[in-house]
Design an enzyme around this catalytic site. Sequence first.
Site, PDB file in Angstrom:
ATOM      1  N   LYS A 162      10.629  14.056  -0.313  1.00 52.98           N
ATOM      2  CA  LYS A 162       9.776  14.402   0.831  1.00 52.98           C
ATOM      3  C   LYS A 162      10.425  13.975   2.154  1.00 52.98           C
ATOM      4  CE  LYS A 162       6.185  11.986  -0.576  1.00 52.98           C
ATOM      5  NZ  LYS A 162       6.691  11.367  -1.817  1.00 52.98           N
TER       6      LYS A 162
ATOM      7  N   ARG B 259      -2.705   9.711   0.374  1.00 59.78           N
ATOM      8  CA  ARG B 259      -2.339   9.313  -0.987  1.00 59.78           C
ATOM      9  C   ARG B 259      -3.569   9.086  -1.855  1.00 59.78           C
ATOM     10  NH1 ARG B 259       3.003   7.079   0.503  1.00 59.78           N
ATOM     11  NH2 ARG B 259       4.172   6.446  -1.330  1.00 59.78           N
TER      12      ARG B 259
ATOM     13  N   ARG C 159      18.669   5.208  -4.845  1.00 60.78           N
ATOM     14  CA  ARG C 159      18.420   5.438  -3.420  1.00 60.78           C
ATOM     15  C   ARG C 159      18.854   4.230  -2.584  1.00 60.78           C
ATOM     16  NH1 ARG C 159      12.703   7.831  -1.510  1.00 60.78           N
ATOM     17  NH2 ARG C 159      11.836   5.782  -1.863  1.00 60.78           N
TER      18      ARG C 159
ATOM     19  N   ARG D 223      15.609  -0.619  -1.131  1.00 58.07           N
ATOM     20  CA  ARG D 223      14.240  -1.065  -0.880  1.00 58.07           C
ATOM     21  C   ARG D 223      13.741  -1.878  -2.070  1.00 58.07           C
ATOM     22  NH1 ARG D 223      11.150   4.397   0.864  1.00 58.07           N
ATOM     23  NH2 ARG D 223       9.552   3.364  -0.386  1.00 58.07           N
TER      24      ARG D 223
ATOM     25  N   ARG E 190       4.764   2.217  -9.011  1.00 56.87           N
ATOM     26  CA  ARG E 190       4.512   3.285  -8.037  1.00 56.87           C
ATOM     27  C   ARG E 190       4.188   4.600  -8.741  1.00 56.87           C
ATOM     28  NH1 ARG E 190       9.723   3.231  -4.685  1.00 56.87           N
ATOM     29  NH2 ARG E 190       8.793   4.688  -3.231  1.00 56.87           N
TER      30      ARG E 190
HETATM   31  P1  AMP Z   1       6.805   5.576   0.847  1.00 55.76           P
HETATM   32  O1  AMP Z   1       7.910   5.259   1.789  1.00 55.76           O
HETATM   33  O2  AMP Z   1       6.024   6.797   1.233  1.00 55.76           O
HETATM   34  O3  AMP Z   1       7.242   5.605  -0.600  1.00 55.76           O
HETATM   35  O4  AMP Z   1       5.743   4.369   0.979  1.00 55.76           O
HETATM   36  C1  AMP Z   1       6.115   3.052   0.664  1.00 55.76           C
HETATM   37  C2  AMP Z   1       4.896   2.201   0.401  1.00 55.76           C
HETATM   38  O5  AMP Z   1       4.079   2.142   1.583  1.00 55.76           O
HETATM   39  C3  AMP Z   1       3.959   2.679  -0.696  1.00 55.76           C
HETATM   40  O6  AMP Z   1       4.405   2.321  -1.998  1.00 55.76           O
HETATM   41  C4  AMP Z   1       2.668   1.963  -0.311  1.00 55.76           C
HETATM   42  O7  AMP Z   1       2.733   0.583  -0.604  1.00 55.76           O
HETATM   43  C5  AMP Z   1       2.699   2.083   1.214  1.00 55.76           C
HETATM   44  N1  AMP Z   1       2.083   3.339   1.662  1.00 55.76           N
HETATM   45  C6  AMP Z   1       2.693   4.392   2.285  1.00 55.76           C
HETATM   46  N2  AMP Z   1       1.837   5.377   2.552  1.00 55.76           N
HETATM   47  C7  AMP Z   1       0.631   4.966   2.083  1.00 55.76           C
HETATM   48  C8  AMP Z   1      -0.662   5.546   2.040  1.00 55.76           C
HETATM   49  N3  AMP Z   1      -0.892   6.777   2.515  1.00 55.76           N
HETATM   50  N4  AMP Z   1      -1.673   4.812   1.492  1.00 55.76           N
HETATM   51  C9  AMP Z   1      -1.464   3.586   1.017  1.00 55.76           C
HETATM   52  N5  AMP Z   1      -0.265   2.971   0.991  1.00 55.76           N
HETATM   53  C10 AMP Z   1       0.786   3.653   1.525  1.00 55.76           C
END
Ligand code: AMP
Length: 210
Positions: free
Chosen positions: A13, A88, A122, A155, A166
């Site tokens: 994404k 989410r 990654r 990360r 996740r």
């Molecule tokens: P991402 O970079 O999108 O994979 O997000 C990394 C982390 O940020 C996720 O595993 C969650 O801990 C938190 N996070 C990001 N977006 C959301 C969301 N919409 N709702 C809740 N937690 C989020």
Amino acid sequence: MKLVFLGPPGAGKGTIATRAKEFYSIPHISTGDLFRHNIKNETELGKQVKAILAAGDLVPDSITIAMVEDRFKDDDAKGGFILDGFPRTIAQAEALEQMADLDAVVNFVLDKERIVKRLSGRRMCKSTGRIYHIEYDPPKTDGIDDETGEPLIQRDDDKEDAIMNRLDVYDAQTAPLIEYYRGKGLLVDIDASKSPKEVFESVKKALAKK
Ligand code: AMP
């Protein structure tokens, strides 16, 4: 164009959003990036969410929704946006409905085996957020960002335990959004297993029909 990029972590994404934001001249709003930015700058919000992100759990809806509402106040988001990683949960999707009328929800479809491979390989530039993959999209010099020359990091949540969590969280909380948005006639399914170039071409084609 008001878009949501939906799909499991590691489906690409963020990579496709980087291309799409230039093509459509709209901002890329990644809630994960916003949280990481706050963690890096040790803000109150950052302190609140640091352990949640490291474990791969979801930040509570109220905090996340408030952060997006705040981001939407910026002028650049008025004409359109790509939301990456938000919503989410169904509660977040319902809150988003009050904030904006979406044009489409792009669903990046990828099987579990490929997801794990992509996430574990990654690497990221901490200051710009640019993403690489040690095998599929390596930097010019091993472990170094092409633009900033900074060392790349993995990360915490791209390490194995957090990846598994996740994916479970995605299945339980986020996957129901696929049917939610399909029901509203907004969903566009995209095969995310191809190269970024091919995936972006399919996204453009699908959105041209919208
Ligand atoms: P991402 O970079 O999108 O994979 O997000 C990394 C982390 O940020 C996720 O595993 C969650 O801990 C938190 N996070 C990001 N977006 C959301 C969301 N919409 N709702 C809740 N937690 C989020």
